[in-house]
Enzyme design. Structure first.
Site, PDB file in Angstrom:
ATOM      1  N   LYS A 264     -29.231  32.091 -26.560  1.00 33.25           N
ATOM      2  CA  LYS A 264     -28.958  30.657 -26.715  1.00 33.25           C
ATOM      3  C   LYS A 264     -28.860  29.992 -25.347  1.00 33.25           C
ATOM      4  O   LYS A 264     -27.926  30.237 -24.595  1.00 33.25           O
ATOM      5  CB  LYS A 264     -27.663  30.395 -27.476  1.00 33.25           C
ATOM      6  CG  LYS A 264     -27.506  28.910 -27.797  1.00 33.25           C
ATOM      7  CD  LYS A 264     -26.110  28.471 -28.116  1.00 33.25           C
ATOM      8  CE  LYS A 264     -25.269  28.127 -26.914  1.00 33.25           C
ATOM      9  NZ  LYS A 264     -25.630  26.851 -26.268  1.00 33.25           N
TER      10      LYS A 264
ATOM     11  N   SER B 299     -18.133  29.307 -18.750  1.00 37.66           N
ATOM     12  CA  SER B 299     -16.776  29.006 -18.298  1.00 37.66           C
ATOM     13  C   SER B 299     -15.790  30.082 -18.730  1.00 37.66           C
ATOM     14  O   SER B 299     -15.982  30.766 -19.732  1.00 37.66           O
ATOM     15  CB  SER B 299     -16.337  27.651 -18.860  1.00 37.66           C
ATOM     16  OG  SER B 299     -16.108  27.780 -20.242  1.00 37.66           O
ATOM     17  N   THR B 300     -14.731  30.198 -17.974  1.00 36.08           N
ATOM     18  CA  THR B 300     -13.681  31.167 -18.276  1.00 36.08           C
ATOM     19  C   THR B 300     -13.034  30.857 -19.629  1.00 36.08           C
ATOM     20  O   THR B 300     -12.725  31.750 -20.412  1.00 36.08           O
ATOM     21  CB  THR B 300     -12.631  31.137 -17.154  1.00 36.08           C
ATOM     22  OG1 THR B 300     -13.269  31.535 -15.945  1.00 36.08           O
ATOM     23  CG2 THR B 300     -11.485  32.075 -17.444  1.00 36.08           C
ATOM     24  N   GLU B 301     -12.903  29.575 -19.913  1.00 36.89           N
ATOM     25  CA  GLU B 301     -12.285  29.132 -21.159  1.00 36.89           C
ATOM     26  C   GLU B 301     -13.057  29.683 -22.368  1.00 36.89           C
ATOM     27  O   GLU B 301     -12.474  30.299 -23.279  1.00 36.89           O
ATOM     28  CB  GLU B 301     -12.333  27.600 -21.126  1.00 36.89           C
ATOM     29  CG  GLU B 301     -11.527  26.881 -22.141  1.00 36.89           C
ATOM     30  CD  GLU B 301     -11.882  25.388 -22.089  1.00 36.89           C
ATOM     31  OE1 GLU B 301     -12.475  24.933 -21.076  1.00 36.89           O
ATOM     32  OE2 GLU B 301     -11.590  24.697 -23.070  1.00 36.89           O
TER      33      GLU B 301
ATOM     34  N   GLY C 246     -15.277  32.062 -22.288  1.00 36.59           N
ATOM     35  CA  GLY C 246     -15.291  33.521 -22.179  1.00 36.59           C
ATOM     36  C   GLY C 246     -14.095  34.147 -22.879  1.00 36.59           C
ATOM     37  O   GLY C 246     -14.224  35.162 -23.565  1.00 36.59           O
TER      38      GLY C 246
ATOM     39  N   GLU D  18     -19.552  36.865 -17.545  1.00 39.96           N
ATOM     40  CA  GLU D  18     -19.685  36.423 -16.157  1.00 39.96           C
ATOM     41  C   GLU D  18     -19.196  34.989 -16.145  1.00 39.96           C
ATOM     42  O   GLU D  18     -19.849  34.105 -16.676  1.00 39.96           O
ATOM     43  CB  GLU D  18     -21.145  36.567 -15.714  1.00 39.96           C
ATOM     44  CG  GLU D  18     -21.291  36.676 -14.214  1.00 39.96           C
ATOM     45  CD  GLU D  18     -21.548  35.340 -13.573  1.00 39.96           C
ATOM     46  OE1 GLU D  18     -20.536  34.656 -13.268  1.00 39.96           O
ATOM     47  OE2 GLU D  18     -22.709  34.978 -13.396  1.00 39.96           O
TER      48      GLU D  18
ATOM     49  N   CYS E 188     -21.453  29.620 -10.003  1.00 40.11           N
ATOM     50  CA  CYS E 188     -20.169  30.241 -10.314  1.00 40.11           C
ATOM     51  C   CYS E 188     -19.617  30.982  -9.095  1.00 40.11           C
ATOM     52  O   CYS E 188     -18.415  31.100  -8.921  1.00 40.11           O
ATOM     53  CB  CYS E 188     -20.314  31.187 -11.493  1.00 40.11           C
ATOM     54  SG  CYS E 188     -21.786  32.189 -11.383  1.00 40.11           S
TER      55      CYS E 188
ATOM     56  N   GLU F  55     -11.705  25.588 -10.408  1.00 42.94           N
ATOM     57  CA  GLU F  55     -13.140  25.571 -10.144  1.00 42.94           C
ATOM     58  C   GLU F  55     -13.659  24.150 -10.364  1.00 42.94           C
ATOM     59  O   GLU F  55     -13.501  23.572 -11.439  1.00 42.94           O
ATOM     60  CB  GLU F  55     -13.847  26.542 -11.088  1.00 42.94           C
ATOM     61  CG  GLU F  55     -15.326  26.630 -10.806  1.00 42.94           C
ATOM     62  CD  GLU F  55     -16.051  27.635 -11.690  1.00 42.94           C
ATOM     63  OE1 GLU F  55     -15.710  27.734 -12.877  1.00 42.94           O
ATOM     64  OE2 GLU F  55     -16.963  28.316 -11.178  1.00 42.94           O
TER      65      GLU F  55
END
Lengths: 506, 337
Positions: A212, A265-267, A269, A286, A320, A417
């Site tokens: 995607k 994004s970490t969110e 992830g 990642e 990133c 970030e």
């Protein structure tokens, strides 16, 4: 640019001032030499009004709400892209499963390699088209899509094609098995390159793929789908489903998926990690970063300035692993900042299709708002703001390269970030302090160190909690070098021998 | 060691030329040990980094009006050079005619900056170029090797200046530099500078050839650049053209950075001259982009940037015609001198 001046004879001798408002110019100044516009032709992109998704070897219309993808440099709609509904995700995963069980998973590695080599060569053949399309859809300067994104994407396919028949020698046992169907979700900052990072190792190891692309940048991934067709890749080996986060969630949660790979994004992830917990799906993430670029007083300063610029202003800072925190030794801080400001002022911001543009457009209005908000917080918290005096175009999403000095660890611009062309400058006095400050972040994707002392590079690299440590350079990518992070920057490696593990049952 | 002589062409800040040194630099040249400390205190140059930057800038795309401007500017910066054992007065006269009127079909083509010859041919060139504004540069100091007694080198320079050379291209003693005798190199440049003084009329401008192909490392190029600037060189020049590699883009980057930093420190503008191996318009434009973006727009002038070249001029003229006429005409339409 809509208001570019006509190239006429009088422009020959005219000072910068007369053409200074085009937005395609660099720093205003007294240069007698204005570079004439040198735009790459947008016709090369072969833009079509409609794009469909790739399922089971065919481009078909999806059942989701179509999305309009926009050129962030002009805000014009480029094309309408059909998106996947839940039923389409199911169809794609089932097609990938069939392809895995009947063809791809049992094909000898040497045969798989031929297809992957063919894809690599086709990317090279269609390099110009892909570069222009990437620049239109993403906003990044053509110089970067042409010289970095597309060649590196081809390099990833070439590299992994070489592994396909040598997996027994990769250190994972004599005959490592693939996992099955890989569900892959990629971000908008390197749309084609991230697709290559995901698809190439998956195919080399014998997996099939449902990918995607990001909502705002689906076009080059779909052309890569076309290339897979052109390469006669068996139907269902690669499926590409455009759409927003809901399609990604549907894909990640589909029970037919054996492996999930996510870059973003970490969110998001964290959400993905929660949702695949206990399902037996193999996962690599990642995620974000807040990399420190550490400059010691014995560094080659002029090249350090180049590295800092490349670290944070490459791809408008939408990287990133961007070197978004500059840690500079106090004894050279003033000199370095002076050099840095003068260098950043020469960066040419403007039309991303112009071959002389260094800084293109921010990918979306949403991202621009986020950068603007974080930069404002830097000022509110007392950091000293300096922005390049370059003119911004009237239309499109642009943000002038910005450097914050007098930044402290407690400020948001030092911790969060920003994912934009904003650099936070902090200082340190001793190597230990540099390490402590650099590691003082929940992220850990990359770091840079600038010094002429080899022993200090090794000393520091051992102490950095970061997946990649660059020495006297920054943002260098090679398919043979593993890439990945610590802590909130994710886990798993991509690239190199190490990266194969993510797609093998080991 | 004395501070550099300031008797000649004392310049006000922000004009091309030399002048008194600021206190920080006066200390640097107090004695040989200070000079060495100063040169070794300069930040290092990272080879990979500077080559990457040079390659990156070389991808700039210069089109249309910007290209025509670059071609004309490059023509006005050419030091049209002949440095052969076979040089004759006839060859030099023909070169001077080319310098005065580079393209007979297009009288609006700017004249080149100077003609560059061996000292014994200076007189011929001076006679040919009188009143044209085209300078006469003479190589000197036992060019190209520089391996001669200092008295010979100084006599070489004085004779060239007396014959009317407006510019002197000296070579540094690379042997002394590579064995760490920086003071000797420094004093020799100063002495040659003093030999460029003319009692009646303006002093000859001094270009200091570093012969970067023999210095080998970028750190050495940076140190030699600063050494030459400290000693009063008006220009720093890459090469004699007799050693390979001659001028390269990354070496020129390092030297442009040096004159830029020199200006920040002293307010004085000094020039850079790459020489050898620059043959095409495409190359010349790449150098001009580096001048523009590394040193700064002020350096886009023949007072501060020169090309040491011979075949470059005809390629510039052919490309100029191509720009104006819309098609390429070929080498038979420009004069070969």
């Amino acid at each position: 640019m809509t208001n570019a001046p006509d190239a006429n004879d009088s422009a020959l001798a005219s000072p910068a001032g007369s053409a200074g408002s085009t937005g395609a110019t660099g720093a205003p100044g007294s240069s007698p030499w204005e570079y004439a516009p040198a735009p790459e032709s947008r016709d090369i992109a072969g833009l079509k009004p409609n794009y469909w998704m790739l399922v089971d070897g065919q481009f078909v219309e999806g059942t989701g709400e179509p999305l309009k993808t926009v050129n962030p440099a002009t805000e014009e709609v480029l094309a309408e892209v059909s998106t996947a509904g839940p039923a389409d995700v199911d169809k794609a995963v089932k097609a990938a499963r069939r392809a895995y069980e009947r063809v791809w998973g049992r094909m000898p590695g040497a045969e798989r390699a031929k297809y992957i080599f063919r894809i690599a060569r086709l990317i090279q053949e269609r390099a110009r088209e892909l570069a222009v399309l990437e620049t239109l859809d993403n906003g990044k300067p053509i110089r970067e899509s042409r010289d970095v994104d597309v060649p590196t994407a081809a390099a990833h396919f070439f590299y992994h094609a070489g592994w396909a028949d040598k997996l027994g020698y990769a250190g994972y046992g004599p005959d490592p098995r693939p996992l099955g169907v890989a569900g892959q979700v990629i971000p908008w900052n390197f749309p084609l390159l991230m697709a290559a990072w995901k698809i190439a190792p998956a195919l080399a190891c014998g997996n099939t793929v449902v990918l995607k692309p990001a909502e705002t940048t689906p076009l080059t991934a779909l052309v890569l789908g076309e290339i897979c067709q052109q390469a006669d890749l068996p139907p269902g080996v690669v499926n590409i489903l455009p759409g927003a986060g809901d399609v990604g969630a549907e894909l990640v949660n589909h029970p037919g998926v054996n492996k999930v790979a996510f870059t973003g994004s970490t969110e998001v992830g964290k959400l993905i990690q929660r949702s695949v917990a206990g399902t037996g799906k193999k996962l690599t993430l990642e995620l974000g970063g807040k990399a420190a670029n550490i400059v010691f007083d014995d560094a080659p300063l002029d090249q350090a300035v180049e590295g800092i610029v490349n670290g944070i202003f490459f791809n408008q800072g939408h990287v990133c692993c961007a070197g978004s925190r500059l840690l500079v030794q106090e004894s050279v801080a003033e000199e370095l900042l002076d050099k840095l400001h003068r260098r950043v002022a020469t960066l040419r911001l403007g039309d991303p299709l112009d071959k002389n543009t260094d800084i293109g457009a921010i990918n979306s209005a949403e991202q621009l708002a986020k950068i603007t908000e974080l930069a404002a917080s830097g000022e509110a918290e007392g950091a000293r703001r300096w922005s390049s005096p370059c003119a911004l175009p009237d239309k499109g999403f642009f943000f002038a390269p910005t450097v914050f000095s007098d930044v402290h660890q407690a400020m948001r611009i030092a911790r969060e970030e920003i994912f934009g062309p904003v650099l936070s400058v902090l200082t340190f006095r001793t190597p230990d302090e540099a390490v402590a400050k650099a590691n003082n972040t929940p992220y850990g994707l990359s770091a840079g160190v600038w010094t002429d002392k080899g022993s200090r590079i090794l000393w520091l690299a051992q102490r950095m909690r970061a997946g990649v440590v660059w020495a006297n350079t920054f943002n260098r990518f090679d398919p043979s070098a593993p890439f990945g992070g610590y802590q909130e920057s994710g886990f798993g490696r991509e690239g190199g021998r190490t990266g194969l593990e993510a797609y093998l049952d080991v | 060691m004395a501070a550099p002589s300031t008797t000649s062409s004392a310049a006000s800040p922000d004009t091309p030329g030399t002048g008194p040194l600021p206190p920080a630099l006066t200390d640097a040249v107090r004695d040989e040990a200070s000079l060495r400390r100063f040169l070794f205190g300069l930040p290092g140059v990272d080879q990979v980094g500077v080559e990457q930057r040079a390659a990156g800038l070389a991808t700039r795309s210069i089109k249309k009006a910007a290209k025509l401007w670059a071609i004309d500017t490059a023509i006005s910066m050419v030091d049209l050079t002949t440095l052969e054992g076979a040089d004759t007065p006839g060859k030099v006269r023909s070169l001077c005619a080319k310098a005065r009127r580079p393209d007979p079909d297009y009288p609006d083509v700017p004249r080149v900056a100077a003609v560059c010859v061996y000292p014994d041919l200076v007189e011929t060139a001076v006679a040919e170029l009188a009143g044209t504004g085209v300078g006469v540069a003479s190589v000197a100091t036992a060019f190209p090797s520089g391996r001669a007694n200092r008295r010979v080198k100084l006599a070489d320079t004085e004779l060239a200046v007396r014959a009317g050379a407006t510019e002197v291209d000296m070579v540094i003693d690379r042997g002394a530099f590579l064995s760490g005798r920086y003071g000797q190199v420094f004093e020799e440049i100063q002495a040659v500078k003093a030999a460029c003084v003319r009692e009646h009329g303006p002093d000859a401008h001094l270009k200091v050839i570093l012969e970067t192909g023999e210095l080998a490392t970028y750190d050495n190029v940076r140190r030699a650049s600063w050494l030459a600037l400290l000693a009063g060189g008006d220009f720093i020049k890459t090469s004699t053209g007799k050693v390979s590699p001659a001028a390269t883009l990354p070496v020129t980057h390092v030297m442009l950075q040096a004159v830029h930093d020199w200006h920040r420190l002293t307010g004085q503008l000094r020039g850079v001259k790459p020489a050898g191996g620059i043959r095409t318009t495409k190359d010349a434009v790449r150098y001009l982009v580096a001048v523009h973006e590394v040193a700064g727009p002020e350096w886009l002038s023949p007072h501060l940037f020169r090309f040491g070249a011979s075949s470059l001029l005809n390629d510039l003229l052919m490309q100029r015609r191509t720009q104006l006429e819309g098609h390429y005409s070929g080498p038979d339409y420009v004069t070969v001198d």
